[in-house]
Scaffold this motif. Structure first.
Motif, short mmCIF file in Angstrom:
data_model
loop_
_atom_site.label_atom_id
_atom_site.label_comp_id
_atom_site.label_asym_id
_atom_site.label_seq_id
_atom_site.Cartn_x
_atom_site.Cartn_y
_atom_site.Cartn_z
N VAL A 83 26.32 59.72 61.56
CA VAL A 83 27.91 59.33 62.06
C VAL A 83 28.56 59.14 60.69
O VAL A 83 28.27 58.26 59.83
CB VAL A 83 27.76 57.97 62.63
CG1 VAL A 83 29.13 57.57 62.86
CG2 VAL A 83 27.09 58.05 64.18
N TYR A 84 29.61 59.94 60.61
CA TYR A 84 30.30 60.12 59.20
C TYR A 84 31.28 58.94 59.02
O TYR A 84 31.34 58.46 57.93
CB TYR A 84 31.11 61.60 59.28
CG TYR A 84 31.61 61.67 57.98
CD1 TYR A 84 31.09 62.19 56.72
CD2 TYR A 84 33.07 61.65 57.74
CE1 TYR A 84 31.71 62.34 55.41
CE2 TYR A 84 33.62 61.90 56.64
CZ TYR A 84 32.97 62.32 55.54
OH TYR A 84 33.66 62.32 54.22
N LYS A 85 31.98 58.86 60.16
CA LYS A 85 33.06 57.60 59.89
C LYS A 85 33.29 57.04 61.40
O LYS A 85 33.30 57.82 62.37
CB LYS A 85 34.40 57.99 59.27
CG LYS A 85 35.51 57.16 59.08
CD LYS A 85 36.62 57.71 58.43
CE LYS A 85 37.63 56.70 58.14
NZ LYS A 85 38.66 57.21 57.48
N VAL A 86 33.37 55.75 61.57
CA VAL A 86 33.74 55.13 62.84
C VAL A 86 35.18 54.51 62.22
O VAL A 86 35.33 53.65 61.17
CB VAL A 86 32.89 53.93 63.10
CG1 VAL A 86 33.25 53.32 64.46
CG2 VAL A 86 31.54 54.65 63.35
N TYR A 87 36.27 54.68 63.09
CA TYR A 87 37.52 53.96 62.79
C TYR A 87 37.85 52.70 63.70
O TYR A 87 36.97 52.46 64.43
CB TYR A 87 38.58 55.19 63.42
CG TYR A 87 38.59 56.44 62.77
CD1 TYR A 87 39.42 56.73 61.68
CD2 TYR A 87 37.79 57.62 63.14
CE1 TYR A 87 39.45 57.79 61.03
CE2 TYR A 87 37.60 58.69 62.31
CZ TYR A 87 38.75 58.84 61.52
OH TYR A 87 38.65 60.23 60.80
N ASP A 88 38.64 52.09 63.26
CA ASP A 88 39.04 50.82 63.67
C ASP A 88 39.33 50.56 65.35
O ASP A 88 38.89 49.87 66.05
CB ASP A 88 40.29 49.85 63.19
CG ASP A 88 39.86 49.71 61.67
OD1 ASP A 88 38.68 49.56 61.10
OD2 ASP A 88 40.72 49.47 60.79
N ASP A 89 40.12 51.80 65.68
CA ASP A 89 40.06 51.85 67.09
C ASP A 89 39.13 52.46 67.95
O ASP A 89 39.18 52.90 69.24
CB ASP A 89 41.63 52.95 67.52
CG ASP A 89 41.24 54.15 66.86
OD1 ASP A 89 40.16 54.60 66.44
OD2 ASP A 89 42.32 54.79 66.90
N GLY A 90 37.86 52.82 67.29
CA GLY A 90 36.74 53.28 68.18
C GLY A 90 36.38 54.75 67.89
O GLY A 90 35.29 55.14 68.41
#
Length: 210
Positions: free
Chosen positions: A65-72
């Protein structure tokens, strides 16, 4: 071997052992990826072509998982595992937002079968005409046909036909036949470009004998 897979149809063809980066933003697929991560399981990407989900696809695993954003939303890295054929399709899976189905997993691809000398020559000719470096590696742990399939001008329909072929020999022969048609067109285009470049230049012409 039959198994149940969550399904994530996409308008592309994924090949076994291909690395694929995905940006996940739809709620149903965010749920699918979260379930796959929690269960340490794979999911399937069937090809979606001309508005229709096809009967074959590729099982993939999440490698990171490279990146998880605040909005999911998520950026994930995946890799193709093997080809499957869909036996039963459910949309959605009971209690879930995403689709799934029973699939038949096909035989794992041969890792390092021999590459046709003719095909190697054709690929060299193609990349010479394109002015690009030929960096494909016949020793790479991925069938040569899958390495080059996205990078030789195949339409998505032809990539899908390639995906369904059970042996590396069939796939290489299919690609070689495609290049037999493509290379003469590119060679003629190159000759046309050269004639255009020479137009207006002084020409050293050989005398003609009558």
């Amino acid at each position: 071997m039959q198994k149940f897979l969550p399904l994530f149809p996409l308008n592309l063809v994924v090949f076994p052992l291909e690395d694929l980066n995905l940006h996940i933003f739809e709620p149903r697929y965010r749920q699918l990826i979260k379930d796959a991560i929690q269960q340490d399981s794979t999911f399937g990407i069937p090809a979606f072509i001309e508005g229709k989900m096809q009967g074959f696809g590729t099982e993939v695993k999440i490698t990171s998982v490279y990146k998880v954003y605040d909005d999911g939303r998520m950026d994930i890295k995946t890799q193709g595992v093997r080809v499957f054929r869909i036996l039963d399709f459910q949309n959605p899976v009971e209690g879930k937002l995403y689709a799934g189905g029973e699939v038949e997993a096909l035989k794992d691809p041969e890792i390092t079968p021999p590459v046709l000398p003719k095909l190697l020559e054709q690929i060299n000719d193609l990349y010479l005409l394109l002015g690009e470096d030929n960096k494909f590696n016949i020793q790479k742990p991925q069938p040569y046909s899958f390495q080059i399939a996205h990078k030789i001008g195949l339409s998505i329909e032809k990539e899908y036909e390639l995906l369904k072929m059970p042996t590396e020999a069939e796939r290489q022969a299919y690609i070689s036949k495609h290049l037999e048609k493509v290379l003469p067109v590119l060679q003629e285009l190159e000759r046309t470009k050269e004639r255009i470049r020479m137009n207006g230049h002084f020409k050293n012409l050989d005398p003609l004998n009558f």
